[in-house]
Design an enzyme around this catalytic site. Structure first.
Site, PDB file in Angstrom:
ATOM      1  N   LYS A   1       0.872  -1.166   0.000  1.00 39.03           N
ATOM      2  CA  LYS A   1       0.000   0.000   0.000  1.00 39.03           C
ATOM      3  C   LYS A   1       0.908   1.214   0.000  1.00 39.03           C
ATOM      4  O   LYS A   1       1.614   1.486   0.961  1.00 39.03           O
ATOM      5  CB  LYS A   1      -0.919   0.008   1.219  1.00 39.03           C
ATOM      6  CG  LYS A   1      -1.822   1.214   1.233  1.00 39.03           C
ATOM      7  CD  LYS A   1      -2.823   1.186   2.370  1.00 39.03           C
ATOM      8  CE  LYS A   1      -3.574   2.514   2.381  1.00 39.03           C
ATOM      9  NZ  LYS A   1      -3.549   3.160   3.697  1.00 39.03           N
TER      10      LYS A   1
ATOM     11  N   GLY B   1      -8.110   9.342   9.664  1.00 38.52           N
ATOM     12  CA  GLY B   1      -8.392   9.400  11.091  1.00 38.52           C
ATOM     13  C   GLY B   1      -9.396  10.461  11.501  1.00 38.52           C
ATOM     14  O   GLY B   1      -9.621  10.681  12.682  1.00 38.52           O
TER      15      GLY B   1
ATOM     16  N   ALA C   1      -9.543   5.767   4.156  1.00 37.97           N
ATOM     17  CA  ALA C   1      -9.318   6.941   5.013  1.00 37.97           C
ATOM     18  C   ALA C   1     -10.582   7.765   5.176  1.00 37.97           C
ATOM     19  O   ALA C   1     -11.257   8.099   4.212  1.00 37.97           O
ATOM     20  CB  ALA C   1      -8.213   7.839   4.491  1.00 37.97           C
ATOM     21  N   GLY C   2     -10.868   8.058   6.436  1.00 35.68           N
ATOM     22  CA  GLY C   2     -11.937   8.990   6.763  1.00 35.68           C
ATOM     23  C   GLY C   2     -13.237   8.350   7.203  1.00 35.68           C
ATOM     24  O   GLY C   2     -14.071   9.018   7.802  1.00 35.68           O
TER      25      GLY C   2
ATOM     26  N   THR D   1      -9.018   3.508  12.068  1.00 38.47           N
ATOM     27  CA  THR D   1      -9.374   4.264  13.274  1.00 38.47           C
ATOM     28  C   THR D   1     -10.803   3.999  13.748  1.00 38.47           C
ATOM     29  O   THR D   1     -11.065   3.898  14.947  1.00 38.47           O
ATOM     30  CB  THR D   1      -9.192   5.768  13.013  1.00 38.47           C
ATOM     31  OG1 THR D   1      -7.871   6.000  12.527  1.00 38.47           O
ATOM     32  CG2 THR D   1      -9.394   6.578  14.286  1.00 38.47           C
TER      33      THR D   1
END
Lengths: 264, 264, 264, 264
Positions: free
Chosen positions: D98, D159, D185-186, D208
């Site tokens: 990644k 995050g 992400a997010g 997260t």
């Protein structure tokens, strides 16, 4: 006095206008006038090839009043864009260029790699480069580092009228660069232009939203006022956003009406 | 000339202002002036009980310039609101009233049942009733039917500055009533006021967003311009929203640069 | 074991289903099965008048498996809804009723006044009332106070598939009542059902999103999983939303690669 | 059977998991188990420098069950990322990587230029490259062209838990590439993962939202179900979104109750 400074030049207006899609030059000229704009972009490629709506456009603009901003619309690669920018400088005498590198006609999204490469070349050649770009904070910082005069992230796809669809990304750009941020593409109504300025953008560029309004001249004036309102609101400092309600008057002062004498 | 008509009275401005939360009367008066407003709301209950910031407020307003709009803030039931409205008429001489029935101090949400009941009574007694209400299309229609002069749906909770959080509901209200729709509560920045007008609202009411700005007078002027912009944009007729991009110039005119003579 | 309790009855599933718009009863029955639902709503008015798609529907449902929830769709006033609810009880033997008072066929928005009046009557007559309502926190509290078993605010207009358009209003409802909140109307995809549960809604009611999917049975199963996921996520306690990025690993541990021995 | 294919390898699960931020390895392992994931990403840089929470992580993972996806978190330039990718291959034996090139620790936004350059090098060296990237359609196409196995646009900052903030941009990516699109992400809650899959994304990567949930294992299971629901909904074909309401049953069948015999 609050002014917008780009490449050492000062402007009162924070509204840039495109010149495509207007019914005719008369409407276009009236709309430009009503908008209060001082920076006007023209597709040099289309001027050069004599495309419909672009023949004679340079003559139709009073260049003593506007900073001309030739653009490289229609260029699919960095190389093409560089050539067209040089052609624009030769034809118009200005070294300002709105850099557009757009490989795909279906979605009209800018190419970050090609834009970056062309920007490097053009900045080195002394152009004043205003690059159209995806709403990408690292790219914005890189374009600033190679000398671009502004960064111009898109609010949403060109001509879509969807407004600012990537607010979070533009907010990160605003925190990442010191160059003026110009929200370009996608704005459909004046409130969206005001929103960009309130967020801290230095300017917006509008074309379709004015040219395709039922009354383009009236819409141009509305954008003028909205951009002014958004900028002033930014300078006036907005209230905080609160999760809950907050009464407009102190609650502690509210007591039951007790006095039986009150004529109610 | 585009004017706002409420209860047979005509107004040039489509921005109504509240009078709570200002630092002092001087700032309030300057903000009213800068906003261009012609309709000003004052909490009669707080005037009556002598709450902090409300003592002397009626004297501080030049009522030759503004249509006074007493409001029933602080009333938790229809009965209280009716009594306070009558008191307001007795104290001020105007029969205009902004009707607020808000049972719960935590969220400050209007009561549809109590508002409807009080509106019926007050309309029958000849009041010009402008009811604050949830963004509820059937309630709006009912309030119009009992004779309310406007309907005033909330954009988001009072004083929250969240803007228009229930756009879809307000759009149905706009299609359901002929009375002027005034978006009241929740607006935080001028762009949100412009958005309301663009959608077809006739007016907006703003208080906290101006009173709590860092520079309330400057913010008041920004709201003035934004409301004008939003109204003009509504009248100018916006472009359609498109799912995809649409080039600013005709694509068919774009051909490859072929001429080796062109000085690029 | 996490269960949904309504009027003293316990359910494992938090997904309620409507029975309209299905191609035929076979598809409907398979979709109900795949969804895992335990509460199924049927328009009694349409059953009674023999409307297309409603003849025989009560026979088509295995009522030993589902709590039948007759609804008053098609009723424009409180009086009509009360009569239809009584008819439903007479026809079906259940005193559960989904109360719908919808005066206007164009937007299908619920009437807060009529809904409240009918709810009072029906609760007094011992019905288990689940009222469809605008997303209005004070109305929700009032409906709870007169004895409603749940409140059912709309996410967006019936059959629109727009999802949750009034999230802020539903959040205030969730803070204002203790009765189960069932988001009803407007959900178009499973993620929107999950979102409702994550916010703290106790259940959702879905009809068009399943009946009009290309593959209704597959979609029903997807809603089943999404509702379960949303509920579990609510119980698991979500992470905070942050304005800025936060690295997935401690930044302080990140040092430059220094060791020239490392085989890179 | 619906499977996700990356670089010729087939997966049942469409949920990729990160390994950062967990309280301890036990919780992490249980969460991985509950999530049903088959692809797990680990920061090789942090493993290599012995950062807190990364010591022993490779031993803690049962690599017979998971496709290990080493990532280049912490790399600020293309050169660093290439070196770390090579190191990862040497340490772990897998050529999957990644790719993360993130110059700025404040906003953790990926660098499109550096990512593109590193991707070209790594693809030529035979790596299976899954690049983390801004939501930029032209970049996605270019990364696909140089041989990347997927593209991994961000939904919002790493995050942040803001969910999918750039939906319009991701939709253009989905129309622009044939490679699997992994929203990375997010994401903060399962509904946002479901939304990504419903839109047509092939997979999501979550860290997260699970690690920082109050109950990470329960949240992991919720994400598992939501991802399944979103994928199934995509395959089931969603209903259209409508501007207005649409009744759940045919309106033409609704007539007034006329029969005085009906026992209501």
């Amino acid at each position: 006095m609050d002014t917008l400074t780009i490449a050492g030049q000062q402007f009162q207006s924070r509204l840039m206008l495109g010149t495509g899609k207007y019914r005719d030059f008369e409407v276009m000229k009236e709309a430009l006038e009503a908008s209060g704009t001082e920076i006007v972009t023209v597709s040099i490629r289309r001027v050069e090839v004599g495309a419909a709506g672009h023949v004679g456009i340079l003559d139709a603009l009073d260049l003593s009043r506007y900073q001309l901003l030739p653009n490289t619309a229609g260029c699919k690669t960095a190389e093409e864009a560089v050539r067209v920018a040089r052609l624009a400088r030769a034809l118009t005498g200005t070294s300002w260029v709105k850099l557009e590198v757009i490989p795909d006609a279906a979605f009209l999204m800018p190419d970050p790699i090609g834009t970056y490469e062309a920007a490097k070349v053009l900045c080195e050649e002394g152009f004043v480069v205003l690059p159209y770009m995806p709403a990408d904070a690292v790219l914005a910082k890189r374009l600033q580092e190679v000398g671009c005069a502004t960064v111009m992230p898109l609010g949403s796809p060109i001509g879509s009228g969807q407004g600012i669809q990537n607010r979070a990304s533009i907010e990160v750009i605003l925190k990442s660069v010191t160059a003026p941020v110009v929200v370009d593409a996608g704005l459909g109504v004046p409130s969206e232009a005001a929103q960009a300025l309130e967020m801290g953008a230095s300017s917006v560029l509008v074309n379709t939203a004015i040219a395709e309004a039922r009354d383009p001249v009236r819409m141009a004036a509305a954008f003028r006022d909205a951009v002014k309102a958004g900028r002033e609101a930014h300078l006036a400092g907005r209230m905080p956003v609160r999760e809950n309600a907050s009464p407009s008057s102190p609650v502690q002062g509210v007591v039951r009406l007790m006095n039986p004498e009150v004529p109610v």
